[in-house]
Design a protein around this motif. Structure first.
Motif, PDB file in Angstrom:
ATOM      1  N   LYS A 144       0.750  -1.139  -0.288  1.00  0.00           N
ATOM      2  CA  LYS A 144      -0.013  -0.109   0.153  1.00  0.00           C
ATOM      3  C   LYS A 144       1.237   1.199   0.059  1.00  0.00           C
ATOM      4  N   TYR A 145       1.766   1.220   1.469  1.00  0.00           N
ATOM      5  CA  TYR A 145       2.994   2.134   0.847  1.00  0.00           C
ATOM      6  C   TYR A 145       3.775   2.489  -0.737  1.00  0.00           C
ATOM      7  N   TYR A 146       3.893   1.828  -0.587  1.00  0.00           N
ATOM      8  CA  TYR A 146       4.800   1.555  -1.868  1.00  0.00           C
ATOM      9  C   TYR A 146       4.012   2.293  -3.206  1.00  0.00           C
ATOM     10  N   THR A 147       2.380   1.439  -3.606  1.00  0.00           N
ATOM     11  CA  THR A 147       2.002   1.843  -4.209  1.00  0.00           C
ATOM     12  C   THR A 147       1.803   3.582  -4.636  1.00  0.00           C
ATOM     13  N   GLU A 148       0.872   3.783  -2.755  1.00  0.00           N
ATOM     14  CA  GLU A 148       1.090   5.900  -2.736  1.00  0.00           C
ATOM     15  C   GLU A 148       2.457   6.765  -3.159  1.00  0.00           C
ATOM     16  N   ALA A 149       3.569   6.089  -3.026  1.00  0.00           N
ATOM     17  CA  ALA A 149       4.804   6.589  -3.313  1.00  0.00           C
ATOM     18  C   ALA A 149       5.058   6.149  -4.692  1.00  0.00           C
ATOM     19  N   ASP A 203       8.743   8.397 -11.051  1.00  0.00           N
ATOM     20  CA  ASP A 203      10.176   8.233 -11.229  1.00  0.00           C
ATOM     21  C   ASP A 203      11.019   7.936  -9.911  1.00  0.00           C
ATOM     22  N   ASN A 204      10.268   7.287  -8.712  1.00  0.00           N
ATOM     23  CA  ASN A 204      11.011   7.259  -7.774  1.00  0.00           C
ATOM     24  C   ASN A 204      10.948   5.318  -7.850  1.00  0.00           C
ATOM     25  N   ALA A 205      12.006   4.888  -8.337  1.00  0.00           N
ATOM     26  CA  ALA A 205      12.717   3.380  -8.172  1.00  0.00           C
ATOM     27  C   ALA A 205      13.274   2.631  -7.884  1.00  0.00           C
ATOM     28  N   ARG A 249      15.008   0.233 -15.507  1.00  0.00           N
ATOM     29  CA  ARG A 249      14.735   1.407 -16.212  1.00  0.00           C
ATOM     30  C   ARG A 249      15.388   2.575 -15.897  1.00  0.00           C
ATOM     31  N   ILE A 250      14.840   3.037 -14.526  1.00  0.00           N
ATOM     32  CA  ILE A 250      14.864   4.170 -13.626  1.00  0.00           C
ATOM     33  C   ILE A 250      16.116   4.502 -13.317  1.00  0.00           C
ATOM     34  N   GLU A 251      16.710   2.959 -12.667  1.00  0.00           N
ATOM     35  CA  GLU A 251      17.871   2.680 -12.312  1.00  0.00           C
ATOM     36  C   GLU A 251      18.581   1.476 -12.029  1.00  0.00           C
ATOM     37  N   PRO A 252      19.358   1.581 -13.534  1.00  0.00           N
ATOM     38  CA  PRO A 252      20.269   0.120 -14.470  1.00  0.00           C
ATOM     39  C   PRO A 252      20.663  -0.487 -13.230  1.00  0.00           C
ATOM     40  N   GLN A 253      21.197   0.342 -12.262  1.00  0.00           N
ATOM     41  CA  GLN A 253      22.616  -1.119 -10.627  1.00  0.00           C
ATOM     42  C   GLN A 253      21.651  -1.198 -10.081  1.00  0.00           C
ATOM     43  N   ASN A 254      19.850  -0.570  -9.808  1.00  0.00           N
ATOM     44  CA  ASN A 254      19.177  -1.240  -8.004  1.00  0.00           C
ATOM     45  C   ASN A 254      19.885  -2.356  -7.878  1.00  0.00           C
TER      46      ASN A 254
END
Length: 266
Positions: free
Chosen positions: A141-146, A152-154, A182-187
Motif C-alpha cells: 500500500k505505501y509503495y503504491t502511494e509513493a 520516477d521513484n525507482a 529502466r529508471i535505475e539500471p544498477q538497482n
C-alpha cells in the motif's frame, strides 16, 4: 700764496703715526697751547680709521653667503566635491569582474515537483518499515502511494515488486522490476528479484544475466549466490552450482548448506 694742507689733503693716519705726530711734530705746539683742539681732531680721525680697518677685516673674515632658491610650494590638492567625484568616476575603466547572477526563483511547477518528491520519499520509508516487519499488505500500500506521488521513484517500484516476489506473485512483480531498472539500471534489489522472478518463470538465461550483473556489483550477496547456484544446477552446470553454494555457506547465508548438500548428491 702757498696754501697750508688741511685735514682732507692729509693722508690717513694710523694709530702709531698720530701719537708720533703729537709728540714730535712742532706744528702741533700752537694747537696744544690753544687747549688741544688739534689733538682732538687727530684722535677723531684715528677712531674713524680704526673702524674702517675693522670693517674691512670683518668683510674679509665673514664666510661666504650662498643664496639657495627653494622650489615653489605645490598647491594643495583640491577636495573632490560629489560632482567632481562623479565626473572622475566616469573616466575610470569599468571592472572586468563579472557580476554574480542571482539564482532564479523556482517556478510553480518546480515547487510542485519538490513537494511531490518529499511526499513520495516519506511514503517509501513507511513501506520499507512495513517490509521489514513482513507486513506485505501495508508495504504494498505505501509503495503504491509513493509511486503515485512520484512516478520516477525507482526504489518504490523495486519495493512493491519485492513484496510480490515474496508473496509468490512473480508475474505481477516483473513489470515493476523492469520499470525500476529502466529508471535505475544498477538497482541491486531490483536486479536480484528480477533474476528470481525470471528463474521461477523459466527464463533461466535471463535469470543468469541478472544474477551475474548483481554479483559483479555485490559479490557477497548470499541470496544471489544461492539463486545463481540453483539456476546453474537447472542448466546442468553442477560444478558452477557447487562453487556458488559453497561461497554462500562461507557467508553463513541461511539455507545455503542444505542447497549445497543437495547439489553434491546430484
Amino acid at each position: 700764496l702757498k696754501r697750508s694742507a688741511g685735514p682732507a689733503d692729509r693722508p690717513p693716519l694710523s694709530h702709531g703715526s698720530v701719537h708720533r705726530g703729537l709728540t714730535n711734530c712742532s706744528a702741533h705746539e700752537p694747537a696744544l697751547a690753544m687747549g688741544g683742539a688739534c689733538c682732538r681732531e687727530e684722535r677723531e680721525a684715528e677712531k674713524l680709521a680704526e673702524r674702517d680697518d675693522m670693517d674691512v677685516k670683518a668683510a674679509h673674515d665673514e664666510p661666504p653667503v650662498f643664496v639657495v632658491q627653494l622650489p615653489a610650494p605645490t598647491p594643495a590638492k583640491q577636495m573632490k566635491t560629489p560632482a567632481t567625484a562623479k565626473a572622475s568616476s566616469k573616466s575610470l575603466p569599468k571592472s572586468s569582474t563579472p557580476k554574480r547572477r542571482t539564482p532564479d526563483a523556482p517556478t510553480p511547477e518546480e515547487k510542485r515537483k519538490e513537494r511531490a518528491d518529499k511526499e513520495s520519499i516519506a511514503l517509501q520509508k513507511k513501506g520499507e518499515e512495513a517490509f521489514e516487519r513482513r507486513n506485505w499488505d501495508d508495504a504494498a500500500k505505501y509503495y503504491t502511494e509513493a509511486i503515485e506521488a512520484n512516478a520516477d521513484n525507482a526504489v518504490a517500484y523495486a519495493g512493491r515488486a519485492g513484496v510480490r516476489v515474496r508473496s509468490g506473485d512473480f508475474a505481477a512483480a516483473l513489470p515493476d522490476l523492469d520499470q525500476a531498472l529502466r529508471i535505475e539500471p544498477q538497482n541491486l534489489y531490483a536486479l536480484r528479484d528480477r533474476a528470481e522472478a525470471r528463474a521461477k518463470l523459466g527464463d533461466l538465461d535471463g535469470a543468469l544475466e541478472d544474477y551475474n550483473t548483481k554479483l559483479t556489483l555485490a559479490p557477497g550477496d548470499g541470496r544471489a549466490l544461492c539463486g545463481r547456484g540453483e539456476t546453474r544446477l537447472q542448466k546442468g552446470d553442477r560444478e558452477g552450482a557447487i562453487s556458488d553454494l559453497s561461497l554462500a555457506v562461507r557467508l553463513t547465508y541461511p539455507g545455503a548448506q542444505d542447497k549445497l548438500t543437495a547439489a553434491k548428491k546430484g
